[in-house]
Design a protein around this motif. Structure first.
Motif, PDB file in Angstrom:
ATOM      1  N   LEU A 184       0.825  -1.204   0.000  1.00  0.00           N
ATOM      2  CA  LEU A 184       0.000   0.000   0.000  1.00  0.00           C
ATOM      3  C   LEU A 184       0.859   1.254   0.000  1.00  0.00           C
ATOM      4  N   GLY A 185       1.988   1.220   0.711  1.00  0.00           N
ATOM      5  CA  GLY A 185       2.898   2.352   0.673  1.00  0.00           C
ATOM      6  C   GLY A 185       3.417   2.580  -0.726  1.00  0.00           C
ATOM      7  N   GLY A 186       3.719   1.492  -1.426  1.00  0.00           N
ATOM      8  CA  GLY A 186       4.163   1.602  -2.813  1.00  0.00           C
ATOM      9  C   GLY A 186       3.099   2.198  -3.712  1.00  0.00           C
ATOM     10  N   LYS A 187       1.851   1.826  -3.463  1.00  0.00           N
ATOM     11  CA  LYS A 187       0.772   2.369  -4.292  1.00  0.00           C
ATOM     12  C   LYS A 187       0.546   3.849  -4.010  1.00  0.00           C
ATOM     13  N   LEU A 188       0.788   4.280  -2.780  1.00  0.00           N
ATOM     14  CA  LEU A 188       0.723   5.709  -2.493  1.00  0.00           C
ATOM     15  C   LEU A 188       1.809   6.459  -3.255  1.00  0.00           C
ATOM     16  N   PHE A 189       3.019   5.901  -3.249  1.00  0.00           N
ATOM     17  CA  PHE A 189       4.128   6.577  -3.900  1.00  0.00           C
ATOM     18  C   PHE A 189       3.921   6.620  -5.415  1.00  0.00           C
ATOM     19  N   SER A 190       3.482   5.503  -6.001  1.00  0.00           N
ATOM     20  CA  SER A 190       3.242   5.498  -7.448  1.00  0.00           C
ATOM     21  C   SER A 190       2.046   6.378  -7.805  1.00  0.00           C
ATOM     22  N   SER A 191       1.054   6.476  -6.914  1.00  0.00           N
ATOM     23  CA  SER A 191      -0.071   7.383  -7.151  1.00  0.00           C
ATOM     24  C   SER A 191       0.398   8.827  -7.149  1.00  0.00           C
ATOM     25  N   ALA A 192       1.333   9.135  -6.242  1.00  0.00           N
ATOM     26  CA  ALA A 192       1.885  10.496  -6.212  1.00  0.00           C
ATOM     27  C   ALA A 192       2.592  10.799  -7.521  1.00  0.00           C
ATOM     28  N   TRP A 193       3.340   9.823  -8.051  1.00  0.00           N
ATOM     29  CA  TRP A 193       4.033  10.014  -9.339  1.00  0.00           C
ATOM     30  C   TRP A 193       3.031  10.264 -10.467  1.00  0.00           C
ATOM     31  N   ILE A 194       1.967   9.473 -10.489  1.00  0.00           N
ATOM     32  CA  ILE A 194       0.957   9.632 -11.537  1.00  0.00           C
ATOM     33  C   ILE A 194       0.285  11.001 -11.435  1.00  0.00           C
ATOM     34  N   GLN A 195      -0.057  11.402 -10.227  1.00  0.00           N
ATOM     35  CA  GLN A 195      -0.802  12.644 -10.049  1.00  0.00           C
ATOM     36  C   GLN A 195       0.070  13.893 -10.162  1.00  0.00           C
ATOM     37  N   VAL A 208       0.629   1.390 -25.619  1.00  0.00           N
ATOM     38  CA  VAL A 208       0.633   1.067 -24.191  1.00  0.00           C
ATOM     39  C   VAL A 208       0.759   2.339 -23.356  1.00  0.00           C
ATOM     40  N   LEU A 209      -0.129   2.469 -22.375  1.00  0.00           N
ATOM     41  CA  LEU A 209      -0.076   3.565 -21.401  1.00  0.00           C
ATOM     42  C   LEU A 209       0.541   3.053 -20.101  1.00  0.00           C
ATOM     43  N   PRO A 210       1.317   3.888 -19.382  1.00  0.00           N
ATOM     44  CA  PRO A 210       1.975   3.429 -18.153  1.00  0.00           C
ATOM     45  C   PRO A 210       1.018   3.316 -16.977  1.00  0.00           C
ATOM     46  N   ASN A 211       1.169   2.233 -16.204  1.00  0.00           N
ATOM     47  CA  ASN A 211       0.367   2.049 -14.993  1.00  0.00           C
ATOM     48  C   ASN A 211       1.168   1.231 -13.984  1.00  0.00           C
ATOM     49  N   PRO A 212       1.862   1.883 -13.048  1.00  0.00           N
ATOM     50  CA  PRO A 212       2.628   1.147 -12.041  1.00  0.00           C
ATOM     51  C   PRO A 212       1.797   0.657 -10.856  1.00  0.00           C
ATOM     52  N   ASN A 213       0.508   0.995 -10.810  1.00  0.00           N
ATOM     53  CA  ASN A 213      -0.304   0.714  -9.620  1.00  0.00           C
ATOM     54  C   ASN A 213      -0.874  -0.701  -9.568  1.00  0.00           C
ATOM     55  N   TYR A 214      -1.292  -1.256 -10.701  1.00  0.00           N
ATOM     56  CA  TYR A 214      -1.918  -2.578 -10.679  1.00  0.00           C
ATOM     57  C   TYR A 214      -1.925  -3.155 -12.088  1.00  0.00           C
ATOM     58  N   GLY A 215      -2.250  -4.437 -12.185  1.00  0.00           N
ATOM     59  CA  GLY A 215      -2.326  -5.095 -13.487  1.00  0.00           C
ATOM     60  C   GLY A 215      -2.061  -6.578 -13.346  1.00  0.00           C
ATOM     61  N   THR A 216      -2.086  -7.293 -14.459  1.00  0.00           N
ATOM     62  CA  THR A 216      -1.863  -8.735 -14.442  1.00  0.00           C
ATOM     63  C   THR A 216      -0.444  -9.082 -14.009  1.00  0.00           C
ATOM     64  N   TRP A 217       0.462  -8.108 -14.075  1.00  0.00           N
ATOM     65  CA  TRP A 217       1.826  -8.364 -13.608  1.00  0.00           C
ATOM     66  C   TRP A 217       1.847  -8.731 -12.125  1.00  0.00           C
ATOM     67  N   GLU A 218       0.848  -8.262 -11.351  1.00  0.00           N
ATOM     68  CA  GLU A 218       0.818  -8.580  -9.914  1.00  0.00           C
ATOM     69  C   GLU A 218       0.551 -10.066  -9.656  1.00  0.00           C
ATOM     70  N   PRO A 219      -0.558 -10.644 -10.170  1.00  0.00           N
ATOM     71  CA  PRO A 219      -0.745 -12.087  -9.956  1.00  0.00           C
ATOM     72  C   PRO A 219       0.321 -12.927 -10.652  1.00  0.00           C
ATOM     73  N   ALA A 220       0.905 -12.402 -11.740  1.00  0.00           N
ATOM     74  CA  ALA A 220       2.000 -13.136 -12.379  1.00  0.00           C
ATOM     75  C   ALA A 220       3.213 -13.195 -11.460  1.00  0.00           C
ATOM     76  N   MET A 221       3.478 -12.114 -10.752  1.00  0.00           N
ATOM     77  CA  MET A 221       4.596 -12.067  -9.806  1.00  0.00           C
ATOM     78  C   MET A 221       4.309 -12.905  -8.572  1.00  0.00           C
ATOM     79  N   ASN A 222       3.038 -12.940  -8.154  1.00  0.00           N
ATOM     80  CA  ASN A 222       2.670 -13.575  -6.886  1.00  0.00           C
ATOM     81  C   ASN A 222       2.107 -14.981  -7.024  1.00  0.00           C
ATOM     82  N   GLY A 223       1.978 -15.465  -8.233  1.00  0.00           N
ATOM     83  CA  GLY A 223       1.419 -16.800  -8.421  1.00  0.00           C
ATOM     84  C   GLY A 223      -0.081 -16.853  -8.258  1.00  0.00           C
TER      85      GLY A 223
END
Length: 286
Positions: free
Chosen positions: A50-61, A250-265
């Motif tokens: 969640l801290g990471g999502k706050l930081f990436s949200s700050a970057w996006i905004q 492709v548009l950038p999105n560091p907050n979420y996506g299929t890369w998350e379940p791919a990383m986490n199984g």
């Protein structure tokens, strides 16, 4: 736009402690919303995810770099659009269509991500549904101008999103308010039983030639990328290398996506997600 003040610091527990102080501003809602209003001072431990999502949200905004990347993507899309429509359609030739995702492709939803993080929660369907109904997402840099130009050139636009039918009214209200064209039921293809967009893309192909597809998640372009395997998804980037910047935008999105379940199984709870994140990052350093 409603803003909340916050400062992120690294606590002794190695988790992110969050206090709503006067260091910077990040959006948690817009237009004076009561649903996403959070004005009281908060201090609590926060997960690495969640801290990471706050930081990436700050970057996006807040960053000009994010805006520039969005504009770059839409500049490339405009070049492709103008090239394709520079000649009239031949008799019997199918009309051109553009297929686009909505979230983090046309609009920014980080206000909801911040709201959830401040509550100590990851994605929650009920909160997401309220956000969609609130219709407060803002347009990405370059998006409205691009789709208006496509509309003016006679290209049909199909919005293929994994928002569900419950979100239809709020989504259409939001996009109309932002000035996007062709916002009607015939051009909206929302999630029904599956998040796989193949059938919906094929439906468009029955009557149109797809000039390009826009998305922030590689599954927006081909079902190949929906797999939860990092190595296979990486192979797919090479397999479709010629399409990026041509037919795939492709548009950038560091907050979420299929890369998350791919990383986490797979899709897992927040606690396990935090543990896997820290483990993987430590392993990467070795």
């Amino acid at each position: 736009m409603l803003h909340t003040k916050k400062l992120l610091t690294l606590g002794a527990s190695s988790l992110l402690s969050l206090s709503l102080l006067s260091s910077c501003f990040i959006s948690v809602g817009t237009r004076g919303s009561t649903v996403y209003q959070q004005e009281r001072q908060v201090s609590h431990a926060m997960s690495p995810t969640l801290g990471g999502k706050l930081f990436s949200s700050a970057w996006i905004q807040r960053s000009a770099e994010y805006k520039a990347l969005c504009q770059q993507a839409y500049n490339i899309a405009t070049e492709r659009l103008l090239a394709a429509t520079s000649r009239p359609l031949a008799p019997g030739e199918k009309r051109w269509a553009i297929v686009t995702d909505i979230d983090e492709t046309m609009v920014d939803n980080t206000a909801n991500s911040v709201y959830q993080a401040l509550r100590g929660e990851d994605y929650v369907q009920a909160s997401w549904d309220k956000w969609c109904d609130q219709a407060d997402a803002v347009a990405l840099q370059g998006a409205v101008d691009f789709f208006r130009r496509a509309d003016a050139l006679g290209v049909d636009i199909y919005y293929i999103s994994n928002r569900n039918e419950l979100n239809r009214a709020g989504t259409m209200r939001n996009l109309r308010a932002l000035g996007f064209p062709q916002i009607d039921d015939s051009h909206f293809m929302l999630k029904d039983k599956t998040s796989d967009k193949t059938a919906r893309r094929n439906k468009v192909l029955e009557t149109h030639n797809i000039l390009m597809l826009l998305g922030d998640n590689l599954g927006d372009f081909d079902h190949f990328f929906d797999i939860h395997d990092e190595a296979v998804r990486d192979q797919g980037v090479m397999r479709f290398a010629e399409e990026f910047g041509r037919r795939f935008i492709v548009l950038p999105n560091p907050n979420y996506g299929t890369w998350e379940p791919a990383m986490n199984g797979g899709y897992i709870g927040l606690t396990e997600k935090d543990q896997k994140l820290v483990t993987k990052l430590r392993t990467q350093r070795k």
